[in-house]
Design a protein around this motif. Structure first.
Motif, PDB file in Angstrom:
ATOM      1  N   UNK A  44      11.148  11.557  26.595  1.00 51.06           N
ATOM      2  CA  UNK A  44      10.209  12.574  25.840  1.00 51.06           C
ATOM      3  C   UNK A  44      10.037  13.959  26.684  1.00 51.06           C
ATOM      4  N   UNK A  45       9.640  13.788  27.885  1.00 53.03           N
ATOM      5  CA  UNK A  45       9.583  15.049  28.668  1.00 53.03           C
ATOM      6  C   UNK A  45      11.041  16.124  28.639  1.00 53.03           C
ATOM      7  N   UNK A  46      12.155  15.186  28.820  1.00 53.21           N
ATOM      8  CA  UNK A  46      13.414  15.949  28.808  1.00 53.21           C
ATOM      9  C   UNK A  46      13.653  16.494  27.545  1.00 53.21           C
ATOM     10  N   UNK A  47      13.141  15.728  26.446  1.00 51.97           N
ATOM     11  CA  UNK A  47      13.654  16.109  24.926  1.00 51.97           C
ATOM     12  C   UNK A  47      12.883  17.261  24.722  1.00 51.97           C
ATOM     13  N   UNK A  48      11.326  17.095  25.086  1.00 53.49           N
ATOM     14  CA  UNK A  48      10.564  18.466  24.521  1.00 53.49           C
ATOM     15  C   UNK A  48      10.959  19.925  25.331  1.00 53.49           C
ATOM     16  N   UNK A  49      11.075  19.570  26.648  1.00 50.14           N
ATOM     17  CA  UNK A  49      11.400  20.952  27.445  1.00 50.14           C
ATOM     18  C   UNK A  49      12.830  21.400  27.125  1.00 50.14           C
ATOM     19  N   UNK A  50      13.611  20.452  26.609  1.00 52.83           N
ATOM     20  CA  UNK A  50      14.989  21.094  25.986  1.00 52.83           C
ATOM     21  C   UNK A  50      14.619  21.886  24.799  1.00 52.83           C
ATOM     22  N   UNK A  51      13.812  21.179  24.002  1.00 54.96           N
ATOM     23  CA  UNK A  51      13.427  21.914  22.726  1.00 54.96           C
ATOM     24  C   UNK A  51      12.707  23.200  22.770  1.00 54.96           C
ATOM     25  N   UNK A  52      11.465  22.950  23.701  1.00 57.47           N
ATOM     26  CA  UNK A  52      10.659  24.286  23.668  1.00 57.47           C
ATOM     27  C   UNK A  52      11.022  25.334  24.664  1.00 57.47           C
ATOM     28  N   UNK A  53      11.954  24.948  25.647  1.00 62.04           N
ATOM     29  CA  UNK A  53      12.390  25.942  26.711  1.00 62.04           C
ATOM     30  C   UNK A  53      13.890  26.088  26.707  1.00 62.04           C
ATOM     31  N   UNK A  54      14.606  25.447  26.211  1.00 60.30           N
ATOM     32  CA  UNK A  54      16.023  25.465  26.193  1.00 60.30           C
ATOM     33  C   UNK A  54      16.741  25.136  27.662  1.00 60.30           C
ATOM     34  N   UNK A  55      15.840  24.237  28.355  1.00 64.23           N
ATOM     35  CA  UNK A  55      15.972  23.772  29.582  1.00 64.23           C
ATOM     36  C   UNK A  55      16.926  22.430  29.792  1.00 64.23           C
TER      37      UNK A  55
END
Length: 69
Positions: A44-55
């Motif tokens: 979930x952290x990897x997905x959310x940070x990808x969605x929110x920060x493009x990282x």
């Protein structure tokens, strides 16, 4: 009572911690988000940070749990 499960990230750089702020609100919070059914905390952290920060990130370790009523 409904339970919400969230995963949050502590991202540090040069002595600073990244926080987020939702539009229209004055409070800040650690980046992250809600866990979807069948999703693990690291995922979930990897997905959310990808969605929110493009990282693309690697979650290194679990820091703890907070329970709020």
């Amino acid at each position: 009572m409904k339970t919400h499960l969230l995963a949050r990230a502590v991202i540090q750089d040069a002595g600073h911690v990244l926080v987020a702020q939702a539009r229209g609100f004055s409070h800040t919070f650690l980046p992250g988000g809600h866990i979807e059914p069948g999703e693990g905390m690291k995922a979930v952290l990897a997905r959310e940070l990808s969605e929110e920060l493009g990282l693309s990130v690697e979650v290194s370790r679990f820091l703890g749990v907070v329970e709020f009523w």
